[in-house]
Design an enzyme around this catalytic site. Structure first.
Site, mmCIF file in Angstrom:
data_model
loop_
_atom_site.group_PDB
_atom_site.id
_atom_site.type_symbol
_atom_site.label_atom_id
_atom_site.label_comp_id
_atom_site.label_asym_id
_atom_site.label_seq_id
_atom_site.Cartn_x
_atom_site.Cartn_y
_atom_site.Cartn_z
ATOM 1 N N GLY A 88 4.934 7.034 -3.191
ATOM 2 C CA GLY A 88 4.180 5.447 -2.349
ATOM 3 C C GLY A 88 4.683 3.804 -3.399
ATOM 4 N N ARG A 89 4.479 3.485 -4.623
ATOM 5 C CA ARG A 89 4.681 2.399 -4.497
ATOM 6 C C ARG A 89 6.887 2.137 -4.538
ATOM 7 N NH1 ARG A 89 3.746 6.497 -8.155
ATOM 8 N NH2 ARG A 89 4.979 6.334 -9.847
ATOM 9 N N GLU A 147 -10.860 5.389 -0.232
ATOM 10 C CA GLU A 147 -10.840 4.333 0.304
ATOM 11 C C GLU A 147 -10.137 3.615 1.586
ATOM 12 O OE1 GLU A 147 -9.303 5.207 -2.557
ATOM 13 O OE2 GLU A 147 -9.176 4.236 -3.788
ATOM 14 N N LYS A 204 -10.383 10.037 -9.591
ATOM 15 C CA LYS A 204 -10.376 10.384 -8.217
ATOM 16 C C LYS A 204 -11.942 12.001 -7.912
ATOM 17 C CE LYS A 204 -6.236 9.524 -6.124
ATOM 18 N NZ LYS A 204 -5.435 9.400 -5.499
ATOM 19 N N GLU A 235 2.491 2.704 -13.036
ATOM 20 C CA GLU A 235 2.075 4.382 -12.367
ATOM 21 C C GLU A 235 3.230 4.386 -12.102
ATOM 22 O OE1 GLU A 235 -0.537 4.654 -9.136
ATOM 23 O OE2 GLU A 235 2.098 4.543 -7.788
ATOM 24 N N HIS A 257 -1.049 -23.186 -17.577
ATOM 25 C CA HIS A 257 -1.891 -23.718 -17.698
ATOM 26 C C HIS A 257 -3.565 -22.981 -18.248
ATOM 27 C CE1 HIS A 257 -0.821 -28.229 -16.989
ATOM 28 N NE2 HIS A 257 0.444 -27.369 -15.538
ATOM 29 N N LYS A 283 0.433 7.385 2.695
ATOM 30 C CA LYS A 283 1.083 8.232 2.956
ATOM 31 C C LYS A 283 0.390 10.563 3.084
ATOM 32 C CE LYS A 283 5.130 11.028 -0.494
ATOM 33 N NZ LYS A 283 5.192 10.369 -1.719
#
Ligand code: F6P
Length: 549
Positions: free
Chosen positions: A268-269, A214, A513, A354, A385, A208
């Site tokens: 973003g999410r 990253e 950041k 978030e 399990h 965005k």
């Protein structure tokens, strides 16, 4: 957005009183007393069926919770969101992921401009591009078809595309392999590069902001790798971008015609419905992508129009608030009983935590109650399990969302029945538990000695009365997946409004950041400033020594 003080509200106080009754209830008794409990507390909309009956609720609980939502102005806030009001106050933005799934004939105004035609113009471009990649007319630098798509992005620019591509695996074009690179850890990209051919690979740089460290690091490395095999002139055949930032995209070297835009009113999410979903659109084709949008739109319509008492996302949110703020659960476990939904718990971690991982109200005042629980989970039956022991007998009560799909997309005999049997059995066990008496009788029938029986009873007793909600999908289709994601988006919205939070910013990710930038300089530079705390200085020093500095 007006701030609503949860503990001061009359419905909250009524719910507190109601809680003293509810604490006496055993769900197994509630089921015995009311043979209609399943029908009373289950609902169906937009292709999803949800059973809330294995929660510690009665009709009064739901009615008080709906009063709470009304008091918090969930309905008017809901309308404000759909109408494009700037409800993300700290960023002064509208919140309009719902506009991304509106039919072309609809109107949604932002700053006096109808955004729906813009949405459909990008959708048309995505469709045309997806079709070219799929039918092989979009070709690489040596004129071969694209075989591998690599989405480079992180957070919402990664979790949504990857989760949905995996969930809709049976719909993916047979020639195309999808890869998702997110981590700045070079092991991620380095492990992929030997497996793909630069001549037949398409990179989608999805960001965005187009500044995320990253993503930019991975995109630069991928670009450098490609340029070892071909020239700059051919880059355009192998790199496209998805972003809101045209300038930064063109500065990176991707022409505007190879960029698919979206807008600042898409968080973003919440962005998988936008061009961020390009990898999905290519993988499953634009018609399936549109069915995915339509499924979400059906849930939007339901959420927008159904009364709170019959409203799936509202009830999901409110039952969650009951479990969190009244019954005191700290986390929610998500258990999809479908292997292709393996990434759904991780997707929900970003969506929920978030959005509502906040400790101040919209007006900046501190909250004085619990907000977003920890969201976690894994597929059933695998989780059974591993950590289900704690869910059944641990000291914490952790509500579970079971998600099951009635019709499988495989033909293997017996698997589906065993899968569903496990799913339903787990929720039954959480609800019923197993009393000391039942354990005693069972062991007596097995001929176990009285002494051993008394020793083992505490260990083999299950407290039960542990809440769960079961969501059923008919089939894992694009439309059903769209509706499922939208269900959780709106659940998060309802909870955010009741808690009085801004669910649409994420300032909490900033501090780390900024500090990482400083430390990066110290790890790469000739000297260190040693101005951190002792621990951080010590860790930096060890990393420098390991790197021979
Ligand atoms: O750091 C958090 C975050 O801003 C998320 O909200 C977002 O989904 C992710 O980073 C990626 O951001 P972008 O799409 O701008 O690269």
């Amino acid at each position: 957005m007006p701030t609503f003080s949860l503990p001061a509200s009359a419905p909250y106080k009524a719910l507190q009183q109601h809680l003293s009754d509810a604490k006496q209830w055993q769900m197994r008794d509630l089921f015995k007393q009311d043979s209609d409990r399943f029908d009373k507390f289950s609902l169906e909309a937009a292709g999803l069926f949800i059973d809330f009956s294995k929660n510690i609720i009665n009709e009064n609980t739901l009615s008080l919770l709906c009063d709470l939502a009304r008091d918090a102005q969930v309905e008017s806030q809901r309308e404000a969101m759909f109408a494009g009001d700037k409800i993300n106050l700290t960023e002064k933005r509208a919140v309009l992921h719902t506009a991304l799934r509106r039919p072309a004939s609809d109107t949604v105004m932002v700053d006096g401009h109808n955004v729906v035609p813009d949405v459909h113009a990008v959708l048309d471009r995505m469709g045309a591009f997806a079709e070219r990649v799929r039918n092989g007319t979009w070709r690489g630098y040596d004129d071969r078809e694209i075989t591998d798509i690599v989405n480079i992005g992180i957070g919402g620019s990664y979790l949504g595309p990857k989760m949905t591509c995996q969930a809709l695996r049976p719909f993916v074009h047979s020639r195309l392999k999808l890869h998702f690179i997110s981590n700045v850890d070079g092991h991620d990209l380095a492990a992929l590069l030997p497996q793909i051919n630069p001549a037949t690979t398409l990179f989608i740089v999805a960001s965005k902001t187009f500044t995320t460290s990253e993503t930019m690091t991975n995109a630069q490395s991928a670009r450098a790798w490609l340029l070892r095999s071909t020239t700059e002139a051919h880059l355009a055949k192998h790199f496209v971008a998805v972003s809101t930032q045209t300038d930064l995209v063109t500065r990176f070297g991707i022409a505007e015609e190879n960029m698919f835009p979206f807008w600042d009113w898409v968080g973003g999410r919440y962005s998988v419905w936008s061009a961020i979903g390009l990898s999905l659109a290519i993988a499953i084709g634009i018609d399936n992508f549109k069915a995915f949008l339509a499924g979400a739109h059906a849930m939007d319509q339901h959420f927008r129009t159904a009364p709170l008492e019959k409203n799936l996302p509202a009830l999901m949110g409110l039952v969650g608030i009951w479990n969190r703020n009244f019954l005191g659960s700290d986390s929610v476990s998500i258990a999809p009983y479908h292997q292709d939904l393996a990434l759904f718990p991780g997707y929900l971690q970003q969506l929920e935590m978030e959005s509502n991982g906040k400790r101040v109200h919209v007006d900046g005042n501190a909250v004085d109650f619990a907000t977003c629980p920890v969201i976690w989970g894994d597929t059933g039956t695998n989780g059974q399990h591993a950590y289900f022991q704690l869910l059944h007998q641990g000291s914490d009560v952790i509500p579970v969302d079971f998600i099951a799909v009635l019709k499988p997309s495989h033909q293997l005999p017996l698997h589906q029945e065993r899968l569903l049997a496990n799913c339903f059995a787990q929720s039954e066990a959480f609800m019923r538990g197993k009393s000391a008496d039942e354990v005693r009788k069972e062991m007596q029938a097995q001929g176990v000695s009285d002494n051993d029986i008394e020793l083992l009873i505490p260990h083999r007793t299950f407290p039960g009365n542990r809440p769960s909600t079961t969501i059923l999908l008919d089939e894992l289709t694009p439309a059903a997946l769209g509706a499922l994601i939208a269900l959780y988006e709106h659940k998060v919205f309802v909870q955010g409004v009741v808690w009085g939070l801004n669910s649409f910013d994420q300032w909490g990710v900033e501090l780390g950041k900024v500090l990482a930038k400083t430390i990066e300089g110290e790890l790469t530079g000739a000297t260190v400033s040693a101005q951190h705390d002792g621990s951080t200085n010590g860790l930096i020093a060890r990393a420098r020594t390991a790197a021979g500095k």
